[in-house]
Design a protein around this motif. Structure first.
Motif, PDB file in Angstrom:
ATOM      1  N   ARG A  53       0.829  -1.215   0.000  1.00 60.89           N
ATOM      2  CA  ARG A  53       0.000   0.000   0.000  1.00 60.89           C
ATOM      3  C   ARG A  53       0.858   1.258   0.000  1.00 60.89           C
ATOM      4  O   ARG A  53       0.455   2.285  -0.557  1.00 60.89           O
ATOM      5  CB  ARG A  53      -0.938  -0.024   1.208  1.00 60.89           C
ATOM      6  N   SER A  54       2.035   1.170   0.613  1.00 57.34           N
ATOM      7  CA  SER A  54       2.929   2.339   0.603  1.00 57.34           C
ATOM      8  C   SER A  54       3.429   2.656  -0.797  1.00 57.34           C
ATOM      9  O   SER A  54       3.905   3.754  -1.062  1.00 57.34           O
ATOM     10  CB  SER A  54       4.117   2.116   1.542  1.00 57.34           C
ATOM     11  N   HIS A  55       3.330   1.678  -1.707  1.00 57.30           N
ATOM     12  CA  HIS A  55       3.719   1.879  -3.100  1.00 57.30           C
ATOM     13  C   HIS A  55       2.513   2.036  -4.017  1.00 57.30           C
ATOM     14  O   HIS A  55       2.639   1.947  -5.241  1.00 57.30           O
ATOM     15  CB  HIS A  55       4.581   0.700  -3.580  1.00 57.30           C
ATOM     16  N   GLY A  56       1.347   2.243  -3.426  1.00 60.73           N
ATOM     17  CA  GLY A  56       0.162   2.452  -4.234  1.00 60.73           C
ATOM     18  C   GLY A  56      -0.441   1.182  -4.790  1.00 60.73           C
ATOM     19  O   GLY A  56      -1.211   1.229  -5.764  1.00 60.73           O
ATOM     20  N   ILE A  57      -0.125   0.034  -4.189  1.00 56.96           N
ATOM     21  CA  ILE A  57      -0.636  -1.258  -4.647  1.00 56.96           C
ATOM     22  C   ILE A  57      -1.673  -1.753  -3.641  1.00 56.96           C
ATOM     23  O   ILE A  57      -1.349  -1.943  -2.462  1.00 56.96           O
ATOM     24  CB  ILE A  57       0.506  -2.286  -4.780  1.00 56.96           C
ATOM     25  N   PRO A  58      -2.921  -1.973  -4.042  1.00 57.77           N
ATOM     26  CA  PRO A  58      -3.935  -2.482  -3.112  1.00 57.77           C
ATOM     27  C   PRO A  58      -3.509  -3.819  -2.509  1.00 57.77           C
ATOM     28  O   PRO A  58      -2.945  -4.673  -3.205  1.00 57.77           O
ATOM     29  CB  PRO A  58      -5.174  -2.645  -3.995  1.00 57.77           C
ATOM     30  N   ALA A  59      -3.782  -4.002  -1.218  1.00 59.65           N
ATOM     31  CA  ALA A  59      -3.326  -5.217  -0.537  1.00 59.65           C
ATOM     32  C   ALA A  59      -4.168  -5.458   0.698  1.00 59.65           C
ATOM     33  O   ALA A  59      -4.805  -4.539   1.242  1.00 59.65           O
ATOM     34  CB  ALA A  59      -1.848  -5.095  -0.156  1.00 59.65           C
ATOM     35  N   THR A  60      -4.146  -6.714   1.158  1.00 62.19           N
ATOM     36  CA  THR A  60      -4.831  -7.062   2.393  1.00 62.19           C
ATOM     37  C   THR A  60      -4.150  -8.266   3.030  1.00 62.19           C
ATOM     38  O   THR A  60      -3.423  -9.001   2.365  1.00 62.19           O
ATOM     39  CB  THR A  60      -6.321  -7.373   2.130  1.00 62.19           C
ATOM     40  N   VAL A  61      -4.402  -8.462   4.315  1.00 62.73           N
ATOM     41  CA  VAL A  61      -3.841  -9.587   5.062  1.00 62.73           C
ATOM     42  C   VAL A  61      -4.848 -10.729   5.080  1.00 62.73           C
ATOM     43  O   VAL A  61      -6.051 -10.523   5.286  1.00 62.73           O
ATOM     44  CB  VAL A  61      -3.491  -9.161   6.506  1.00 62.73           C
ATOM     45  N   ILE A  62      -4.349 -11.942   4.883  1.00 61.31           N
ATOM     46  CA  ILE A  62      -5.160 -13.156   4.939  1.00 61.31           C
ATOM     47  C   ILE A  62      -4.594 -14.050   6.036  1.00 61.31           C
ATOM     48  O   ILE A  62      -3.404 -14.383   6.013  1.00 61.31           O
ATOM     49  CB  ILE A  62      -5.141 -13.915   3.596  1.00 61.31           C
ATOM     50  N   ASP A  63      -5.418 -14.450   7.005  1.00 64.24           N
ATOM     51  CA  ASP A  63      -4.945 -15.365   8.043  1.00 64.24           C
ATOM     52  C   ASP A  63      -5.978 -16.416   8.438  1.00 64.24           C
ATOM     53  O   ASP A  63      -5.718 -17.260   9.295  1.00 64.24           O
ATOM     54  CB  ASP A  63      -4.473 -14.593   9.282  1.00 64.24           C
ATOM     55  N   ARG A  64      -7.155 -16.382   7.792  1.00 66.89           N
ATOM     56  CA  ARG A  64      -8.199 -17.344   8.135  1.00 66.89           C
ATOM     57  C   ARG A  64      -8.790 -17.948   6.860  1.00 66.89           C
ATOM     58  O   ARG A  64      -8.821 -17.291   5.812  1.00 66.89           O
ATOM     59  CB  ARG A  64      -9.314 -16.669   8.937  1.00 66.89           C
ATOM     60  N   PRO A  65      -9.293 -19.172   6.945  1.00 67.08           N
ATOM     61  CA  PRO A  65      -9.921 -19.783   5.769  1.00 67.08           C
ATOM     62  C   PRO A  65     -11.173 -19.024   5.365  1.00 67.08           C
ATOM     63  O   PRO A  65     -11.876 -18.449   6.195  1.00 67.08           O
ATOM     64  CB  PRO A  65     -10.255 -21.204   6.251  1.00 67.08           C
ATOM     65  N   GLY A  66     -11.420 -19.000   4.070  1.00 68.21           N
ATOM     66  CA  GLY A  66     -12.616 -18.356   3.553  1.00 68.21           C
ATOM     67  C   GLY A  66     -12.493 -16.877   3.286  1.00 68.21           C
ATOM     68  O   GLY A  66     -13.434 -16.268   2.740  1.00 68.21           O
ATOM     69  N   GLN A  67     -11.371 -16.260   3.632  1.00 64.64           N
ATOM     70  CA  GLN A  67     -11.229 -14.820   3.421  1.00 64.64           C
ATOM     71  C   GLN A  67     -11.010 -14.460   1.954  1.00 64.64           C
ATOM     72  O   GLN A  67     -11.392 -13.370   1.516  1.00 64.64           O
ATOM     73  CB  GLN A  67     -10.060 -14.274   4.254  1.00 64.64           C
ATOM     74  N   ILE A  68     -10.373 -15.351   1.202  1.00 70.31           N
ATOM     75  CA  ILE A  68     -10.111 -15.054  -0.208  1.00 70.31           C
ATOM     76  C   ILE A  68     -11.344 -15.436  -1.011  1.00 70.31           C
ATOM     77  O   ILE A  68     -11.681 -16.616  -1.149  1.00 70.31           O
ATOM     78  CB  ILE A  68      -8.887 -15.821  -0.726  1.00 70.31           C
ATOM     79  N   THR A  69     -12.025 -14.446  -1.527  1.00 74.14           N
ATOM     80  CA  THR A  69     -13.239 -14.647  -2.309  1.00 74.14           C
ATOM     81  C   THR A  69     -13.137 -13.902  -3.634  1.00 74.14           C
ATOM     82  O   THR A  69     -12.255 -13.046  -3.818  1.00 74.14           O
ATOM     83  CB  THR A  69     -14.463 -14.125  -1.543  1.00 74.14           C
ATOM     84  N   SER A  70     -14.047 -14.223  -4.532  1.00 68.75           N
ATOM     85  CA  SER A  70     -14.053 -13.518  -5.815  1.00 68.75           C
ATOM     86  C   SER A  70     -14.342 -12.032  -5.621  1.00 68.75           C
ATOM     87  O   SER A  70     -13.787 -11.174  -6.322  1.00 68.75           O
ATOM     88  CB  SER A  70     -15.092 -14.140  -6.754  1.00 68.75           C
ATOM     89  N   GLU A  71     -15.181 -11.709  -4.642  1.00 68.22           N
ATOM     90  CA  GLU A  71     -15.483 -10.303  -4.363  1.00 68.22           C
ATOM     91  C   GLU A  71     -14.243  -9.569  -3.867  1.00 68.22           C
ATOM     92  O   GLU A  71     -13.999  -8.409  -4.249  1.00 68.22           O
ATOM     93  CB  GLU A  71     -16.604 -10.201  -3.323  1.00 68.22           C
ATOM     94  N   LEU A  72     -13.455 -10.242  -3.021  1.00 71.10           N
ATOM     95  CA  LEU A  72     -12.222  -9.628  -2.528  1.00 71.10           C
ATOM     96  C   LEU A  72     -11.263  -9.358  -3.676  1.00 71.10           C
ATOM     97  O   LEU A  72     -10.702  -8.252  -3.798  1.00 71.10           O
ATOM     98  CB  LEU A  72     -11.557 -10.535  -1.496  1.00 71.10           C
ATOM     99  N   VAL A  73     -11.068 -10.350  -4.526  1.00 71.39           N
ATOM    100  CA  VAL A  73     -10.132 -10.198  -5.650  1.00 71.39           C
ATOM    101  C   VAL A  73     -10.619  -9.107  -6.590  1.00 71.39           C
ATOM    102  O   VAL A  73      -9.830  -8.264  -7.050  1.00 71.39           O
ATOM    103  CB  VAL A  73      -9.958 -11.539  -6.390  1.00 71.39           C
ATOM    104  N   GLU A  74     -11.899  -9.098  -6.896  1.00 74.21           N
ATOM    105  CA  GLU A  74     -12.439  -8.061  -7.787  1.00 74.21           C
ATOM    106  C   GLU A  74     -12.233  -6.673  -7.196  1.00 74.21           C
ATOM    107  O   GLU A  74     -11.918  -5.720  -7.923  1.00 74.21           O
ATOM    108  CB  GLU A  74     -13.919  -8.323  -8.037  1.00 74.21           C
ATOM    109  N   GLY A  75     -12.390  -6.552  -5.900  1.00 76.13           N
ATOM    110  CA  GLY A  75     -12.172  -5.259  -5.270  1.00 76.13           C
ATOM    111  C   GLY A  75     -10.725  -4.824  -5.340  1.00 76.13           C
ATOM    112  O   GLY A  75     -10.432  -3.657  -5.641  1.00 76.13           O
TER     113      GLY A  75
END
Length: 589
Positions: free
Chosen positions: A528-550
């Motif tokens: 994010r400090s370089h202007g790249i969208p990002a998020t932390v994943i630490d639990r099952p089920g967090q990675i979804t198509s909606e997350l990726v699309e966002g």
């Protein structure tokens, strides 16, 4: 080295590409020759001694320049570009560390037969007689000798007037039939900047070599041998990537179960009714169960059968028949005993094998049933990986969630590390471009660079780079190239704050532990400090198509910082076991 560059707009610079109708500078002649040979994309890192070539690329009306962040990863990007596009790339590097940094990438390209032309600048030591910083000649680094063992050819421009011919020769050498690979061409600064007459440009002939073809009788004997086998197997390697339809036709016509090697993953659809998924390192349990009962006839196509390609899957039983097809006879009898080695073009051989088998109705009567019995149980080390609810999230659950979130059109590229074992084992590759890994040399950071190159070649679909935190520490800056060009690259960082493959391998091989750790890094914050969208994943089920699309809403790139359970492993993945055997073999001598 201090120098000034005229920062005119690209359009203004391109307008001045041709200085006159009768003359040009040697650097322009090189770029013109390369463009005429089909090259339009250049990767590289600028520097003083190579600036005439960079300037020529910038001024050429039909070429594009991708500024990498390191010369090694520039070559990795070029490799990914070639895999995706089939077009020869060029890498521009400067003298001194620019040239030496490129050698690791050239070695990777050499090991995988990827045609890359590396243009290396040099200081004007020969014409001046001076002692010069970054001298790449015989009294300095001697870059031609340094790179000779990992190049198809190493060239130095002898005179400015030969620029056109040498550039055309470099492409011809890199793409020689049956001997693709990197070529180094060194261009001293003074020669590259010299004005030459266009009439002095000598056109090097394009390579007209032909590939060896097996005769019909030999192919027919192979077909009968496979048809008469009690437990046949076809092993499909990475060299079959340009012969997918022919290989598919041959296994279907003969009715033969098949596996792919790690580098060959995706050559044939892993959902194919004859597929045992991948063999070798991190092999599927379908492949392991099948070979555990013994294979009496194996047809090996386009792989060197190194330890990574074999792993826990011994493709033929002792005393069995192993028929090996490859253009390089040096691979025969190396990993497993070869009973018949045939030097032949894979596309022609498999096309002939399918046609002859079809015409003479040659088919194995047991193959389909043998495969059906082998796949009664799950191919996966963790059969319930798709619903594993453990927290922190297990790496196999990450891959399930990620694969379903990005959809079937996404292209996966794995870097090197413990994460690659999970990628090889759990991802399902259905097309030739749906999965890639650079295991010829097995260099960390190769996946990060390759993902950029693949997205440059085809920006219309998502590229997912699976890498570790160690890889990111080495080459994460290449994501800035993806950001600059708004490339659709989603980087999934398996962040465990250690060299995880080394950690587990050390414990397995030596019976004790060492940390092999690094300070915790928040790669989400870094991105994010370089202007790249990002998020932390630490639990099952967090990675979804909606997350990726966002995350990819603006086209890309984006990053997933995955805090997974680093103690989850795949049973007997193969690499450490092989190294243990090597150690024992050494101690017995």
């Amino acid at each position: 080295m201090n120098f000034r560059i005229d920062m005119r707009k690209a359009s203004d610079m391109r307008a001045g590409f041709e200085p006159s109708e009768s003359s040009t500078i040697a650097a322009d002649a090189v770029i013109s020759a390369l463009f005429e040979a089909g090259v339009d994309t250049f990767f590289g890192v600028p520097g003083g001694p190579v600036m005439p070539l960079f300037d020529a690329v910038l001024r050429h009306p039909h070429t594009r320049l991708i500024e990498s962040r390191h010369e090694t990863t520039a070559v990795f990007s070029a490799m990914g570009y070639w895999v995706q596009s089939g077009r020869v790339p060029v890498v521009l590097v400067t003298a001194g560390p620019g040239g030496t940094n490129a050698v690791t990438g050239m070695a990777a390209a050499f090991c995988e037969g990827v045609p890359v032309v590396v243009l290396c600048g040099d200081v004007a030591w020969e014409s001046t007689g001076n002692i010069c910083l970054q001298n790449m000649g015989p009294e300095g680094v001697d870059i031609e000798n340094v790179a000779r063992s990992v190049s198809r050819a190493t060239l130095r421009l002898p005179e400015a007037s030969t620029a056109y011919g040498y550039a055309r020769y470099a492409v011809a050498a890199a793409t020689a039939p049956g001997a693709n690979g990197p070529v180094l061409l060194v261009l001293p600064l003074d020669r590259a900047a010299t004005t030459i007459s266009k009439s002095n440009a000598i056109v090097a002939p394009d390579s007209q070599g032909t590939l060896p073809v097996a005769d019909a009788d030999t192919v027919k004997k192979v077909a009968h041998c496979l048809a008469g086998a009690e437990r046949p197997l076809v092993v499909v390697g990475a060299a079959c990537r340009n012969a997918t339809s022919e290989v598919k036709a041959s296994v279907e016509t003969l009715g033969l179960p098949f596996v792919t090697t790690p580098r060959g993953k995706g050559v044939l659809d892993e959902d194919h009714p004859l597929s045992l998924r991948s063999g070798g390192m991190a092999a599927s349990w379908w492949a392991r169960r099948y070979v555990s009962e013994g294979v009496d006839v194996a047809l090996v196509l386009g792989t060197d059968l190194d330890d990574v390609s074999i792993g826990p899957t011994q493709y033929v039983r002792p005393g069995g028949e192993l028929i090996h097809i490859d253009l390089d006879a040096r691979v025969f009898g190396r990993g497993l005993p070869t009973t018949q080695g045939i030097v032949a073009d894979l596309r022609a051989f498999t096309a002939d094998l399918a046609a002859i088998s079809r015409n003479f109705q040659i088919r194995n009567p047991y193959g389909a049933d043998l495969r059906s019995r082998a796949v009664q149980e799950s191919p996966f080390d963790c059969p319930d990986f798709a619903i594993d609810a453990a927290s922190p999230v297990a790496p196999h659950r990450v891959l399930h969630d990620l694969e379903h979130a990005v959809g079937p059109s996404a292209r996966f590229v794995s870097d090197i590390g413990e994460h690659m074992l999970f990628a090889l084992h759990y991802l399902t590759a259905r097309t030739v471009n749906s999965f890639g890994i650079h295991l010829g040399l097995g260099s960390m950071a190769s996946g990060i660079g390759s993902a950029v190159g693949r997205a440059i070649a085809d920006p219309t679909s998502l590229v997912v780079c699976i890498c570790g935190d160690g890889c990111m520490q080495m080459a994460g800056s290449e994501l800035l190239v993806a950001r600059k060009h708004n490339l659709p690259v989603l980087t999934a960082v398996f962040n465990d704050s250690r060299y995880n493959m080394v950690y587990h391998g050390y414990r397995q091989q030596y019976g004790r532990t060492a940390a092999w750790s690094s300070p915790d890094i928040d790669f989400s914050l870094w991105a994010r400090s370089h202007g790249i969208p990002a998020t932390v994943i630490d639990r099952p089920g967090q990675i979804t198509s909606e997350l990726v699309e966002g995350l990819m809403a603006y086209g890309g790139p984006a990053l997933l910082d995955i805090r997974h359970d680093a103690d989850v492993r795949i049973q007997g993945a193969g690499r450490v076991e092989t190294l243990q055997q090597m150690s024992l073999a050494h101690s017995d001598t």
